[in-house]
Design a protein around this motif. Sequence first.
Motif, short mmCIF file in Angstrom:
data_model
loop_
_atom_site.label_atom_id
_atom_site.label_comp_id
_atom_site.label_asym_id
_atom_site.label_seq_id
_atom_site.Cartn_x
_atom_site.Cartn_y
_atom_site.Cartn_z
N VAL A 1 0.88 -1.17 0.00
CA VAL A 1 0.00 0.00 0.00
C VAL A 1 0.91 1.21 0.00
CG1 VAL A 1 -1.79 1.27 1.24
CG2 VAL A 1 -1.82 -1.22 1.24
N SER A 2 0.74 2.05 -1.00
CA SER A 2 1.63 3.22 -1.12
C SER A 2 0.80 4.46 -1.46
CB SER A 2 2.69 2.97 -2.19
OG SER A 2 2.08 2.74 -3.44
N GLY A 3 1.47 5.59 -1.54
CA GLY A 3 0.79 6.83 -1.84
C GLY A 3 1.43 7.56 -3.00
N ASN A 4 0.71 8.53 -3.49
CA ASN A 4 1.19 9.42 -4.55
C ASN A 4 1.70 8.69 -5.79
OD1 ASN A 4 0.55 11.62 -2.90
ND2 ASN A 4 2.56 11.54 -1.91
N ASN A 5 0.85 7.89 -6.39
CA ASN A 5 1.16 7.22 -7.66
C ASN A 5 0.33 7.84 -8.77
OD1 ASN A 5 3.06 5.40 -6.77
ND2 ASN A 5 1.58 3.78 -6.41
N ASN A 6 0.85 7.78 -9.98
CA ASN A 6 0.11 8.24 -11.15
C ASN A 6 -0.44 7.03 -11.90
OD1 ASN A 6 0.52 10.97 -10.77
ND2 ASN A 6 2.40 11.01 -11.98
N ILE A 7 -1.73 7.05 -12.13
CA ILE A 7 -2.38 6.02 -12.94
C ILE A 7 -3.15 6.78 -14.02
CG2 ILE A 7 -4.00 4.10 -13.01
CD1 ILE A 7 -3.54 3.74 -10.01
N CYS A 8 -2.90 6.46 -15.27
CA CYS A 8 -3.52 7.16 -16.40
C CYS A 8 -3.21 8.65 -16.37
CB CYS A 8 -5.03 6.94 -16.43
SG CYS A 8 -5.53 5.26 -16.76
N ASP A 9 -2.00 8.99 -16.00
CA ASP A 9 -1.56 10.39 -15.93
C ASP A 9 -2.36 11.22 -14.94
OD1 ASP A 9 0.39 9.86 -17.84
OD2 ASP A 9 -0.97 10.33 -19.50
N ALA B 1 -7.85 7.72 -20.92
CA ALA B 1 -8.23 8.56 -22.06
C ALA B 1 -7.66 8.05 -23.38
CB ALA B 1 -7.81 10.00 -21.81
N ASP B 2 -6.46 7.48 -23.34
CA ASP B 2 -5.83 6.98 -24.57
C ASP B 2 -6.23 5.53 -24.89
OD1 ASP B 2 -4.45 5.66 -22.60
OD2 ASP B 2 -2.46 6.32 -23.26
N PHE B 3 -6.99 4.88 -24.03
CA PHE B 3 -7.48 3.50 -24.19
C PHE B 3 -6.36 2.47 -24.28
CE2 PHE B 3 -11.22 5.89 -25.60
CZ PHE B 3 -12.18 5.30 -24.80
N ASN B 4 -5.12 2.86 -23.96
CA ASN B 4 -4.03 1.89 -23.93
C ASN B 4 -3.88 1.25 -22.56
OD1 ASN B 4 -3.34 2.30 -26.59
ND2 ASN B 4 -1.90 3.93 -26.13
N GLN B 5 -4.36 1.94 -21.54
CA GLN B 5 -4.28 1.44 -20.17
C GLN B 5 -5.68 1.42 -19.56
OE1 GLN B 5 -1.56 4.23 -18.33
NE2 GLN B 5 -0.17 2.53 -17.90
N THR B 6 -5.77 0.73 -18.44
CA THR B 6 -7.01 0.71 -17.69
C THR B 6 -6.70 0.99 -16.24
OG1 THR B 6 -7.95 -0.92 -19.18
CG2 THR B 6 -9.00 -0.70 -17.06
N MET B 7 -7.53 1.79 -15.61
CA MET B 7 -7.38 2.11 -14.21
C MET B 7 -8.44 1.34 -13.43
SD MET B 7 -8.37 4.00 -11.33
CE MET B 7 -9.54 5.22 -11.79
N TYR B 8 -8.06 0.75 -12.32
CA TYR B 8 -9.00 0.02 -11.47
C TYR B 8 -9.09 0.74 -10.14
CZ TYR B 8 -8.35 -3.65 -14.91
OH TYR B 8 -8.30 -4.35 -16.08
N GLU B 9 -10.33 0.90 -9.65
CA GLU B 9 -10.56 1.57 -8.37
C GLU B 9 -11.36 0.64 -7.47
OE1 GLU B 9 -12.15 5.90 -6.97
OE2 GLU B 9 -13.38 4.86 -8.42
N ILE B 10 -10.96 0.54 -6.21
CA ILE B 10 -11.65 -0.34 -5.26
C ILE B 10 -13.02 0.23 -4.93
CG2 ILE B 10 -11.65 -1.20 -2.89
CD1 ILE B 10 -8.72 -1.67 -3.10
N VAL B 11 -14.04 -0.61 -5.04
CA VAL B 11 -15.40 -0.22 -4.67
C VAL B 11 -15.70 -0.71 -3.25
CG1 VAL B 11 -17.85 -0.43 -5.26
CG2 VAL B 11 -16.15 -0.28 -7.08
N THR B 12 -15.46 -1.98 -3.00
CA THR B 12 -15.68 -2.55 -1.66
C THR B 12 -14.55 -3.51 -1.31
OG1 THR B 12 -17.05 -4.35 -2.51
CG2 THR B 12 -18.20 -2.39 -1.74
N ILE B 13 -14.32 -3.64 -0.02
CA ILE B 13 -13.35 -4.59 0.51
C ILE B 13 -14.07 -5.49 1.50
CG2 ILE B 13 -11.19 -4.85 1.78
CD1 ILE B 13 -10.47 -1.99 0.93
N SER B 14 -13.85 -6.79 1.42
CA SER B 14 -14.47 -7.71 2.39
C SER B 14 -13.50 -8.83 2.72
CB SER B 14 -15.78 -8.26 1.83
OG SER B 14 -15.55 -8.93 0.62
#
Length: 163
Positions: A75-83, A147-160
Motif C-alpha cells: 500500500v503506497s501513496g502518490n502514484n500516477n495512474i492514467c496520468d 483517455a488513450d485507451f491503452n491502459q485501464t485504471m482500477y478503483e476499489i469499490v468494496t473490501i471484504s
Amino acid sequence: MNKLVYIILLAILVSCKSTSIAQENDKKSSNPENKVKVQKPRFGDSNNGTVRPNVVTQSQIAPNTIHLKVVVLEVSGNNNICDKPYNNTGRMLVKKIKGYGSGIVNMISQNQELIIALRKGIAKDISSLQKNIDKEISIVVREKPCADFNQTMYEIVTISNID
C-alpha cells in the motif's frame, strides 16, 4: 366506367362473404371435445420438472465491476495512474476471479499484478489494507479505461473478508 367500378366492388364483397361462410362452416364442423387448450407459460413456471431461476434472486454483478480475491502486496501513496495522481494505491496479486460485470474492456487474469487506486477520503480502507499485507482478501473493483485507451485504471469499490 361506372359499371366497371360496380363489378369490382361486387367481386370484392362476394369474395369477403365467401371466406366468412367457409370459416363459419369450419367452426361448426370442429368438435370442441377434441380441442386441447394450450396455456402460455408464466414467469417462474416449471420447465421439465425444474423451476426456472428468478433473475431477481440471482447475484448480479454491476456493469464495469470485477469481483476478485487478491493478496495485498503493498500500500503506497502518490502514484500516477492514467496520468492522474492518486494519493493512495495498492499493489495486489490476483489469486481468483469470482466474476465480471458487463462492459469490461480489459480482462484480468489469474496471477496478474495490479496497481489499484483507493477511493479518496476513506482512511478505513487504507488502514485495513495496510494491516492485511501478504494476506488474501476479497475486493470489488471498477474498471475505468484511460483517455488513450491503452491502459485501464482500477478503483476499489468494496473490501471484504478482512481479518
